[in-house]
Design a protein around this motif. Sequence first.
Motif, short mmCIF file in Angstrom:
data_model
loop_
_atom_site.label_atom_id
_atom_site.label_comp_id
_atom_site.label_asym_id
_atom_site.label_seq_id
_atom_site.Cartn_x
_atom_site.Cartn_y
_atom_site.Cartn_z
N GLU A 106 0.82 -1.21 0.00
CA GLU A 106 0.00 0.00 0.00
C GLU A 106 0.86 1.27 0.00
O GLU A 106 0.55 2.25 -0.68
N GLU A 107 1.94 1.25 0.76
CA GLU A 107 2.85 2.40 0.82
C GLU A 107 3.57 2.60 -0.52
O GLU A 107 3.70 3.73 -0.99
N LEU A 108 4.02 1.50 -1.13
CA LEU A 108 4.67 1.61 -2.44
C LEU A 108 3.69 2.13 -3.49
O LEU A 108 4.03 2.99 -4.30
N ASN A 109 2.47 1.62 -3.45
CA ASN A 109 1.46 2.10 -4.38
C ASN A 109 1.20 3.58 -4.19
O ASN A 109 1.10 4.34 -5.16
N ALA A 110 1.11 4.02 -2.94
CA ALA A 110 0.91 5.45 -2.66
C ALA A 110 2.08 6.27 -3.18
O ALA A 110 1.89 7.36 -3.74
N LEU A 111 3.31 5.78 -3.00
CA LEU A 111 4.48 6.49 -3.51
C LEU A 111 4.43 6.61 -5.03
O LEU A 111 4.66 7.68 -5.58
N PHE A 112 4.11 5.52 -5.72
CA PHE A 112 4.05 5.55 -7.17
C PHE A 112 2.95 6.48 -7.67
O PHE A 112 3.16 7.25 -8.61
N LEU A 113 1.79 6.42 -7.05
CA LEU A 113 0.69 7.30 -7.44
C LEU A 113 1.02 8.76 -7.18
O LEU A 113 0.77 9.64 -8.02
N TRP A 114 1.60 9.04 -6.02
CA TRP A 114 1.97 10.42 -5.68
C TRP A 114 3.04 10.92 -6.65
O TRP A 114 2.94 12.05 -7.15
N SER A 115 4.02 10.09 -6.95
CA SER A 115 5.09 10.48 -7.87
C SER A 115 4.54 10.77 -9.26
O SER A 115 4.98 11.72 -9.92
N ARG A 116 3.61 9.97 -9.70
CA ARG A 116 3.01 10.17 -11.03
C ARG A 116 2.37 11.55 -11.14
O ARG A 116 2.47 12.21 -12.16
N VAL A 117 1.74 11.99 -10.09
CA VAL A 117 1.08 13.29 -10.08
C VAL A 117 2.09 14.44 -9.94
O VAL A 117 1.95 15.48 -10.56
N HIS A 118 3.13 14.23 -9.17
CA HIS A 118 4.03 15.32 -8.80
C HIS A 118 5.34 15.38 -9.58
O HIS A 118 6.13 16.31 -9.38
N LEU A 119 5.58 14.44 -10.47
CA LEU A 119 6.74 14.53 -11.35
C LEU A 119 6.40 15.35 -12.58
O LEU A 119 5.31 15.21 -13.15
N ASN A 120 7.31 16.22 -12.98
CA ASN A 120 7.14 16.93 -14.24
C ASN A 120 7.15 15.93 -15.39
O ASN A 120 7.54 14.78 -15.22
N ASP A 121 6.73 16.37 -16.58
CA ASP A 121 6.57 15.46 -17.71
C ASP A 121 7.82 14.62 -17.99
O ASP A 121 7.71 13.44 -18.30
N ALA A 122 8.99 15.19 -17.91
CA ALA A 122 10.22 14.44 -18.16
C ALA A 122 10.90 14.02 -16.85
O ALA A 122 12.08 13.69 -16.83
N GLY A 123 10.15 14.03 -15.76
CA GLY A 123 10.71 13.74 -14.45
C GLY A 123 11.04 12.27 -14.25
O GLY A 123 10.58 11.40 -14.98
N THR A 124 11.85 12.01 -13.22
CA THR A 124 12.32 10.66 -12.94
C THR A 124 12.11 10.32 -11.46
O THR A 124 12.39 11.15 -10.59
N LEU A 125 11.63 9.13 -11.21
CA LEU A 125 11.60 8.55 -9.86
C LEU A 125 12.77 7.60 -9.79
O LEU A 125 12.84 6.63 -10.55
N TYR A 126 13.72 7.87 -8.90
CA TYR A 126 14.93 7.07 -8.78
C TYR A 126 14.91 6.36 -7.43
O TYR A 126 14.96 6.99 -6.38
N LEU A 127 14.82 5.03 -7.49
CA LEU A 127 14.84 4.22 -6.28
C LEU A 127 16.15 3.44 -6.25
O LEU A 127 16.52 2.81 -7.24
N LYS A 128 16.85 3.50 -5.13
CA LYS A 128 18.10 2.74 -4.97
C LYS A 128 17.91 1.74 -3.85
O LYS A 128 17.43 2.08 -2.77
N PHE A 129 18.29 0.51 -4.13
CA PHE A 129 18.15 -0.57 -3.17
C PHE A 129 19.54 -0.99 -2.68
O PHE A 129 20.51 -0.95 -3.45
N PRO A 130 19.64 -1.45 -1.43
CA PRO A 130 20.94 -1.93 -0.96
C PRO A 130 21.42 -3.10 -1.83
O PRO A 130 20.62 -3.85 -2.35
N GLU A 131 22.70 -3.22 -1.92
CA GLU A 131 23.26 -4.28 -2.76
C GLU A 131 23.28 -5.61 -2.06
O GLU A 131 23.20 -5.81 -0.96
#
Length: 67
Positions: free
Chosen positions: A42-67
């Motif tokens: 649910e939290e990931l879905n909220a992040l993705f939905l929020w990012s979709r609304v708040h990123l500019n047209d050429a914007g990027t969501l960058y997620l980094k995971f531990p190696e």
Amino acid sequence: MNRAKSSGYTAYFGYVWDIAELQIENFDLIVAFAVAEHMNYEELNALFLWSRVHLNDAGTLYLKFPE
């Protein structure tokens, strides 16, 4: 967060979708380092939905995971 603020940056604590000041902002880049793996579906879905609304047209969501 304290270090960022003491260096003159604006920093927030909490989920971006719950921070009132960010609801009127749009971004070219949203970055999350080592946080997504701690979020439930649910939290990931909220992040993705929020990012979709708040990123500019050429914007990027960058997620980094531990190696």
